[in-house]
Design an enzyme around this catalytic site. Structure first.
Site, mmCIF file in Angstrom:
data_model
loop_
_atom_site.group_PDB
_atom_site.id
_atom_site.type_symbol
_atom_site.label_atom_id
_atom_site.label_comp_id
_atom_site.label_asym_id
_atom_site.label_seq_id
_atom_site.Cartn_x
_atom_site.Cartn_y
_atom_site.Cartn_z
ATOM 1 N N GLY A 166 0.843 -1.205 0.000
ATOM 2 C CA GLY A 166 0.000 0.000 0.000
ATOM 3 C C GLY A 166 0.869 1.242 0.000
ATOM 4 O O GLY A 166 1.886 1.317 -0.692
ATOM 5 N N TYR A 185 2.898 2.314 2.037
ATOM 6 C CA TYR A 185 4.242 2.192 2.625
ATOM 7 C C TYR A 185 5.326 2.057 1.562
ATOM 8 O O TYR A 185 6.512 2.110 1.877
ATOM 9 C CB TYR A 185 4.307 0.996 3.587
ATOM 10 N N GLY A 189 11.253 2.337 23.334
ATOM 11 C CA GLY A 189 10.336 2.973 24.271
ATOM 12 C C GLY A 189 10.319 2.336 25.646
ATOM 13 O O GLY A 189 9.746 2.905 26.582
ATOM 14 N N TYR A 190 10.925 1.147 25.776
ATOM 15 C CA TYR A 190 10.743 0.394 27.025
ATOM 16 C C TYR A 190 12.029 -0.144 27.636
ATOM 17 O O TYR A 190 11.976 -0.878 28.614
ATOM 18 C CB TYR A 190 9.769 -0.775 26.791
ATOM 19 N N GLU A 233 4.133 -8.477 17.285
ATOM 20 C CA GLU A 233 5.140 -8.057 18.277
ATOM 21 C C GLU A 233 4.873 -8.713 19.634
ATOM 22 O O GLU A 233 5.799 -9.080 20.356
ATOM 23 C CB GLU A 233 5.152 -6.532 18.412
HETATM 24 N N1 UDP Z 1 3.256 -2.463 6.447
HETATM 25 C C1 UDP Z 1 3.021 -2.193 5.091
HETATM 26 N N2 UDP Z 1 1.842 -1.587 4.730
HETATM 27 C C2 UDP Z 1 0.898 -1.223 5.630
HETATM 28 C C3 UDP Z 1 1.140 -1.486 7.007
HETATM 29 C C4 UDP Z 1 2.328 -2.097 7.375
HETATM 30 O O1 UDP Z 1 3.862 -2.488 4.243
HETATM 31 O O2 UDP Z 1 -0.134 -0.670 5.234
HETATM 32 C C5 UDP Z 1 4.511 -3.141 6.825
HETATM 33 C C6 UDP Z 1 5.713 -2.195 6.731
HETATM 34 O O3 UDP Z 1 6.881 -2.941 6.444
HETATM 35 C C7 UDP Z 1 5.756 -1.640 8.131
HETATM 36 C C8 UDP Z 1 5.418 -2.871 8.956
HETATM 37 O O4 UDP Z 1 4.430 -3.556 8.180
HETATM 38 O O5 UDP Z 1 7.025 -1.062 8.428
HETATM 39 C C9 UDP Z 1 4.899 -2.601 10.371
HETATM 40 O O6 UDP Z 1 3.902 -1.608 10.380
HETATM 41 P P1 UDP Z 1 4.200 -0.169 10.996
HETATM 42 O O7 UDP Z 1 5.583 0.253 10.617
HETATM 43 O O8 UDP Z 1 3.084 0.742 10.600
HETATM 44 O O9 UDP Z 1 4.133 -0.451 12.553
HETATM 45 P P2 UDP Z 1 4.774 0.484 13.689
HETATM 46 O O10 UDP Z 1 6.270 0.485 13.469
HETATM 47 O O11 UDP Z 1 4.195 1.858 13.525
HETATM 48 O O12 UDP Z 1 4.377 -0.202 14.957
#
Ligand code: UDP
Ligand code: MN
Length: 281
Positions: A51, A53, A162-163, A230
């Protein structure tokens, strides 16, 4: 003294199960690289850009070329729903990239969590006998400093920025016993991030397999762990202790103030507008 590790006294450099926590100043990068060069390793890396990203991919790949295992054989696997939009970032010799097409999913939680199963398939179908180590990385991030042989281990977790100063009562583990990611109050060593992990092929295969199964077991019961994969990663790494722990230098966040113990930021999440880039809220 020759053979003495350079030290740090201001941070935790060893876990209670006696594995290193890697911080700048705790290793000799030149020595380490020379030891690993002789082994002719191949390091695989996976990154998903689904998408919107996809827009993060160019900077990720460009900075990866500058900082991630420079001088080693690196094979980057880009998973995307828009293979034609993958930027043609030039790679040094010994480095290559493969693009894998994946479906567009409607929920960011599913995109993020689907990575475990897709990485598992990649390992089983292509990498098992080919790569020595693999790292799985978030795309919304950029490299700013060396990420190299000091990070290698059988199973490698990264302390969440963060932790790392909290105690376990402050960790955002999944707390509902019905979930396969459940962590009781007396459980947990660290809070690891889902945005970067790795290890050897066998360990990461086992990890992805277990976490995918547990994620889908939860889904069948109609629950989703607090922080999706996670949370499952954190459960897994409590039971199966990592053989190397990387400090938050290995996945910082740009919005965080740089604490004095952070001498070098190697990889860091950029500030993003969630409402604008995610397919759902
Ligand atoms: N991701 C993606 N498209 C999306 C949502 C997530 O490709 O619409 C992938 C992307 O590699 C991203 C990872 O999933 O870095 C984890 O999601 P995100 O970085 O949003 O999580 P956060 O780091 O904010 O917890
Ligand atoms: Mn991210």
């Amino acid at each position: 003294m020759p053979g003495d590790a350079p030290g740090r006294t201001d941070v935790q450099t060893m876990t209670s199960w006696s594995v290193p926590v890697v911080w700048e100043g705790t290793f000799d990068p030149v020595l380490l690289d020379s030891l690993y060069q002789a082994k002719n390793l191949t390091i695989a890396a996976t990154v998903f850009a689904v998408g919107k990203y996809i827009r993060f991919l160019k900077k990720f790949l460009e900075t990866m070329e500058q900082h991630f295992f420079t001088g080693f054989n690196v094979h980057v696997f880009v998973f995307t729903d828009q293979p034609n939009e993958v930027p043609k970032v030039k790679m040094a010799s010994g480095r290559q990239r493969t693009v894998k097409t994946v479906p567009t999913l409607n929920r960011w939680q599913d995109i993020s969590a689907s990575r475990m199963l897709l990485v598992l398939t990649l390992i089983e179908e292509e990498l098992r006998d080919y790569a020595d180590f693999i790292f799985c990385l978030d795309v919304d991030s950029e490299f700013h400093g060396r990420w190299g042989t000091e990070s290698l281990g059988d199973l490698v977790g990264v302390l969440h920025p963060g932790y790392y100063k909290s105690d376990r009562s402050g960790f955002p583990y999944e707390r509902r016993p019905i979930s396969k990611a459940y962590m009781a109050p007396e459980e947990g060593d660290f809070y690891y991030c889902g945005g970067a992990f790795g290890g050897n092929l066998q360990e990461v295969e086992r990890f992805c397999q277990t976490c995918s199964i547990n994620f889908w077991d939860d889904r069948i019961k109609g629950i989703e762990a607090a922080w999706q994969e996670e949370s499952h990663l954190n459960r897994y790494m409590w039971i199966n202790k990592p053989s190397k722990v990387l400090s938050p230098e290995y996945l910082w966040q740009d919005f965080l103030a740089r604490n004095p113990e952070i001498h070098l930021i190697r990889f860091s999440g950029i500030v993003k507008n969630y409402a604008e880039i995610r397919p759902n809220v």
